[in-house]
Design a protein around this motif. Structure first.
Motif, PDB file in Angstrom:
ATOM      1  N   SER A   1       2.858  -7.363  -6.668  1.00 17.72           N
ATOM      2  CA  SER A   1       1.782  -7.763  -7.614  1.00 17.72           C
ATOM      3  C   SER A   1       1.807  -6.790  -8.793  1.00 17.72           C
ATOM      4  CB  SER A   1       0.659  -8.375  -7.032  1.00 17.72           C
ATOM      5  OG  SER A   1      -0.036  -7.171  -6.347  1.00 17.72           O
ATOM      6  N   GLY A   2       2.018  -5.319  -8.232  1.00 16.08           N
ATOM      7  CA  GLY A   2       1.725  -4.263  -9.134  1.00 16.08           C
ATOM      8  C   GLY A   2       0.271  -3.899  -9.174  1.00 16.08           C
ATOM      9  N   GLN A   3      -0.657  -4.457  -8.130  1.00 14.92           N
ATOM     10  CA  GLN A   3      -1.869  -4.375  -8.513  1.00 14.92           C
ATOM     11  C   GLN A   3      -2.381  -3.232  -7.423  1.00 14.92           C
ATOM     12  OE1 GLN A   3      -4.100  -7.748  -7.293  1.00 14.92           O
ATOM     13  NE2 GLN A   3      -4.104  -8.613  -9.358  1.00 14.92           N
ATOM     14  N   GLY A   4      -3.365  -2.335  -7.784  1.00 12.56           N
ATOM     15  CA  GLY A   4      -3.595  -1.099  -7.030  1.00 12.56           C
ATOM     16  C   GLY A   4      -5.017  -1.354  -6.472  1.00 12.56           C
ATOM     17  N   SER A   5      -5.021  -0.652  -5.163  1.00 10.42           N
ATOM     18  CA  SER A   5      -6.543  -0.678  -4.621  1.00 10.42           C
ATOM     19  C   SER A   5      -6.677   0.784  -3.873  1.00 10.42           C
ATOM     20  CB  SER A   5      -6.691  -1.727  -3.683  1.00 10.42           C
ATOM     21  OG  SER A   5      -5.707  -1.641  -2.713  1.00 10.42           O
ATOM     22  N   GLY A   6      -8.132   1.258  -3.679  1.00  8.12           N
ATOM     23  CA  GLY A   6      -8.293   2.116  -3.342  1.00  8.12           C
ATOM     24  C   GLY A   6      -9.694   2.518  -2.299  1.00  8.12           C
ATOM     25  N   VAL A   7      -9.725   3.430  -1.658  1.00 12.42           N
ATOM     26  CA  VAL A   7     -10.974   3.603  -0.555  1.00 12.42           C
ATOM     27  C   VAL A   7     -11.115   5.105  -0.532  1.00 12.42           C
ATOM     28  CG1 VAL A   7      -9.866   2.920   1.357  1.00 12.42           C
ATOM     29  CG2 VAL A   7     -12.330   2.621   1.253  1.00 12.42           C
ATOM     30  N   CYS A   8     -12.516   5.334  -0.260  1.00 14.79           N
ATOM     31  CA  CYS A   8     -12.892   6.791  -0.044  1.00 14.79           C
ATOM     32  C   CYS A   8     -13.957   6.731   0.885  1.00 14.79           C
ATOM     33  CB  CYS A   8     -13.237   7.561  -1.320  1.00 14.79           C
ATOM     34  SG  CYS A   8     -12.103   8.226  -2.359  1.00 14.79           S
ATOM     35  N   SER A   9     -14.035   7.743   1.819  1.00 13.44           N
ATOM     36  CA  SER A   9     -15.127   7.757   2.840  1.00 13.44           C
ATOM     37  C   SER A   9     -15.410   9.088   3.111  1.00 13.44           C
ATOM     38  CB  SER A   9     -14.666   7.210   4.220  1.00 13.44           C
ATOM     39  OG  SER A   9     -15.747   7.304   5.138  1.00 13.44           O
ATOM     40  N   ASP A  10     -16.672   9.582   2.904  1.00 12.25           N
ATOM     41  CA  ASP A  10     -17.129  10.628   3.083  1.00 12.25           C
ATOM     42  C   ASP A  10     -17.875  11.110   4.497  1.00 12.25           C
ATOM     43  OD1 ASP A  10     -16.354  11.715   0.648  1.00 12.25           O
ATOM     44  OD2 ASP A  10     -18.220  11.397  -0.423  1.00 12.25           O
TER      45      ASP A  10
ATOM     46  N   GLN B   1      -2.845  15.360  21.121  1.00  7.91           N
ATOM     47  CA  GLN B   1      -4.351  15.481  20.859  1.00  7.91           C
ATOM     48  C   GLN B   1      -4.599  14.430  19.624  1.00  7.91           C
ATOM     49  OE1 GLN B   1      -8.355  18.144  19.662  1.00  7.91           O
ATOM     50  NE2 GLN B   1      -6.567  18.910  20.922  1.00  7.91           N
ATOM     51  N   LYS B   2      -5.579  13.544  19.345  1.00  4.97           N
ATOM     52  CA  LYS B   2      -5.904  12.815  18.359  1.00  4.97           C
ATOM     53  C   LYS B   2      -7.077  13.392  17.744  1.00  4.97           C
ATOM     54  CE  LYS B   2      -3.893   8.439  19.512  1.00  4.97           C
ATOM     55  NZ  LYS B   2      -4.249   6.988  19.884  1.00  4.97           N
ATOM     56  N   ALA B   3      -7.025  13.997  16.330  1.00  2.34           N
ATOM     57  CA  ALA B   3      -8.300  14.329  15.813  1.00  2.34           C
ATOM     58  C   ALA B   3      -9.388  13.495  15.455  1.00  2.34           C
ATOM     59  CB  ALA B   3      -7.745  15.102  14.282  1.00  2.34           C
ATOM     60  N   VAL B   4     -10.639  14.017  15.473  1.00  2.00           N
ATOM     61  CA  VAL B   4     -11.723  13.369  15.054  1.00  2.00           C
ATOM     62  C   VAL B   4     -11.451  13.261  13.648  1.00  2.00           C
ATOM     63  CG1 VAL B   4     -14.283  13.340  14.699  1.00  2.00           C
ATOM     64  CG2 VAL B   4     -13.161  14.201  16.798  1.00  2.00           C
ATOM     65  N   GLN B   5     -11.633  12.148  12.897  1.00  2.00           N
ATOM     66  CA  GLN B   5     -11.310  11.952  11.590  1.00  2.00           C
ATOM     67  C   GLN B   5     -12.587  12.277  10.591  1.00  2.00           C
ATOM     68  OE1 GLN B   5      -9.192   8.369   9.965  1.00  2.00           O
ATOM     69  NE2 GLN B   5     -11.179   7.945   9.232  1.00  2.00           N
ATOM     70  N   GLY B   6     -12.390  13.043   9.630  1.00  2.00           N
ATOM     71  CA  GLY B   6     -13.355  13.365   8.484  1.00  2.00           C
ATOM     72  C   GLY B   6     -13.331  12.437   7.376  1.00  2.00           C
ATOM     73  N   SER B   7     -13.263  12.998   6.454  1.00  2.00           N
ATOM     74  CA  SER B   7     -13.520  12.213   4.964  1.00  2.00           C
ATOM     75  C   SER B   7     -11.817  12.166   4.509  1.00  2.00           C
ATOM     76  CB  SER B   7     -13.994  13.308   4.068  1.00  2.00           C
ATOM     77  OG  SER B   7     -15.256  13.521   4.093  1.00  2.00           O
ATOM     78  N   PHE B   8     -11.865  11.319   3.746  1.00  2.00           N
ATOM     79  CA  PHE B   8     -10.461  10.545   3.295  1.00  2.00           C
ATOM     80  C   PHE B   8     -10.831   9.849   2.153  1.00  2.00           C
ATOM     81  CE2 PHE B   8     -11.738   6.996   6.013  1.00  2.00           C
ATOM     82  CZ  PHE B   8     -11.459   5.967   5.164  1.00  2.00           C
ATOM     83  N   CYS B   9      -9.562   9.741   1.318  1.00  2.00           N
ATOM     84  CA  CYS B   9      -9.168   8.757   0.301  1.00  2.00           C
ATOM     85  C   CYS B   9      -7.599   8.197   0.178  1.00  2.00           C
ATOM     86  CB  CYS B   9      -9.557   9.432  -1.217  1.00  2.00           C
ATOM     87  SG  CYS B   9     -10.981   9.505  -1.690  1.00  2.00           S
ATOM     88  N   VAL B  10      -7.907   6.970   0.034  1.00  2.00           N
ATOM     89  CA  VAL B  10      -6.366   6.396   0.274  1.00  2.00           C
ATOM     90  C   VAL B  10      -6.369   5.205  -0.961  1.00  2.00           C
ATOM     91  CG1 VAL B  10      -4.899   5.038   1.504  1.00  2.00           C
ATOM     92  CG2 VAL B  10      -6.454   6.145   2.815  1.00  2.00           C
ATOM     93  N   ASP B  11      -5.314   5.425  -1.653  1.00  2.00           N
ATOM     94  CA  ASP B  11      -4.657   4.501  -2.737  1.00  2.00           C
ATOM     95  C   ASP B  11      -3.336   3.695  -2.296  1.00  2.00           C
ATOM     96  OD1 ASP B  11      -6.760   5.683  -4.463  1.00  2.00           O
ATOM     97  OD2 ASP B  11      -5.328   7.208  -5.136  1.00  2.00           O
ATOM     98  N   TYR B  12      -3.321   2.561  -2.836  1.00  2.00           N
ATOM     99  CA  TYR B  12      -2.316   1.743  -2.466  1.00  2.00           C
ATOM    100  C   TYR B  12      -1.911   0.934  -3.778  1.00  2.00           C
ATOM    101  CZ  TYR B  12       0.902  -1.776  -0.395  1.00  2.00           C
ATOM    102  OH  TYR B  12       1.888  -2.375  -0.099  1.00  2.00           O
ATOM    103  N   VAL B  13      -0.587   0.751  -4.099  1.00  2.00           N
ATOM    104  CA  VAL B  13      -0.231  -0.212  -5.088  1.00  2.00           C
ATOM    105  C   VAL B  13       0.764  -1.160  -4.337  1.00  2.00           C
ATOM    106  CG1 VAL B  13       0.841  -0.363  -7.309  1.00  2.00           C
ATOM    107  CG2 VAL B  13      -0.415   1.531  -6.822  1.00  2.00           C
ATOM    108  N   ASP B  14       0.370  -2.419  -4.640  1.00  2.00           N
ATOM    109  CA  ASP B  14       1.233  -3.594  -4.167  1.00  2.00           C
ATOM    110  C   ASP B  14       2.668  -3.581  -4.700  1.00  2.00           C
ATOM    111  OD1 ASP B  14       2.357  -6.391  -3.916  1.00  2.00           O
ATOM    112  OD2 ASP B  14       0.960  -6.219  -2.338  1.00  2.00           O
ATOM    113  N   PRO B  15       3.617  -3.395  -4.204  1.00  2.00           N
ATOM    114  CA  PRO B  15       4.879  -3.246  -4.752  1.00  2.00           C
ATOM    115  C   PRO B  15       5.294  -4.777  -5.569  1.00  2.00           C
ATOM    116  CG  PRO B  15       5.277  -3.352  -2.582  1.00  2.00           C
ATOM    117  CD  PRO B  15       3.874  -3.131  -2.801  1.00  2.00           C
TER     118      PRO B  15
END
Length: 220
Positions: A80-89, A64-78
């Protein structure tokens, strides 16, 4: 659902994960976080790296796949070293499917393509609060928790069902690190029906939620 605009940071986010790691408040708790400044030139963000893992419930009845709720994700490109992030409530969520099982059956919680982790810098009342829980409630009843299952570090958490017969909602929240190197937190809702005896309702497997199953009417 309210989506927080994508923020691209032109600096290495060494030692810096989701908002929860810095404040002790879950990044996807719905609370507003302080704005983040952007410095220097930026490059296009690979948004595929900023998707949270799918929360799964696996059993002999199927997956069973869950219904997705809130989340935050961070990612750093190995590279370039640049980071990015996104959140959803998200607003209140409820499962769209239920897994049928029996008392004593073993089920498994997993984050697809990711491990459950304890992020550095996280502060909570107890160590498990910086890893994650499954909050077990009667189906649709947001404020009536009957059991709390601690998530284990690593790829999956096994749980032996010890509930009375009935319909339940499994609200999952946990911290993760994906195989691509993304980090953050994610929440989701799963459904469970515990049968009244051996082989009772085994034929149902994983099925859609019906109104008659709801112990409390779904909000909205």
């Amino acid at each position: 659902m309210r989506r927080v605009p994508l923020v691209v940071l032109a600096l290495v986010l060494a030692g810096c994960g989701s908002t929860a790691e810095q404040t002790g408040v879950p990044a996807s708790s719905g609370q507003e976080s302080a704005p983040v400044e952007t410095h220097g030139p930026t490059s296009p963000v690979d948004e595929s790296k900023l998707k949270p893992p799918q929360i799964l419930l696996r059993s002999s009845a199927g997956e069973q796949k869950a219904v997705q709720g809130s989340f935050c994700v961070d990612y750093v490109d190995p590279t370039s070293g640049q980071g990015s992030g996104v959140c959803s409530d998200s607003a209140a969520i409820h499962p769209e499917a239920v897994t049928v099982a029996q008392p004593g059956d073993e089920v498994t919680f997993a984050f697809s393509g990711a491990d459950i982790v304890r992020p550095s810098g996280c502060h909570a009342d107890d160590q498990q609060g910086c890893i994650g829980y499954v909050h077990v409630k009667p189906l649709g009843c947001d404020d009536h928790e009957v059991e709390r299952v601690p998530l284990g570090l690593g790829s999956e958490t096994r749980w032996t069902i010890d509930l009375e017969s009935g319909a339940y909602e499994l609200d999952v929240f946990g911290y993760f690190e994906s195989i691509d190197g993304a980090t953050g937190d994610v929440s989701g809702a799963l459904g469970l029906i515990v049968g009244g005896g051996p082989k009772n309702h085994d034929y149902l497997g994983v099925v859609a939620v019906e109104r008659a199953m709801q112990v409390c009417p779904f909000a909205g």
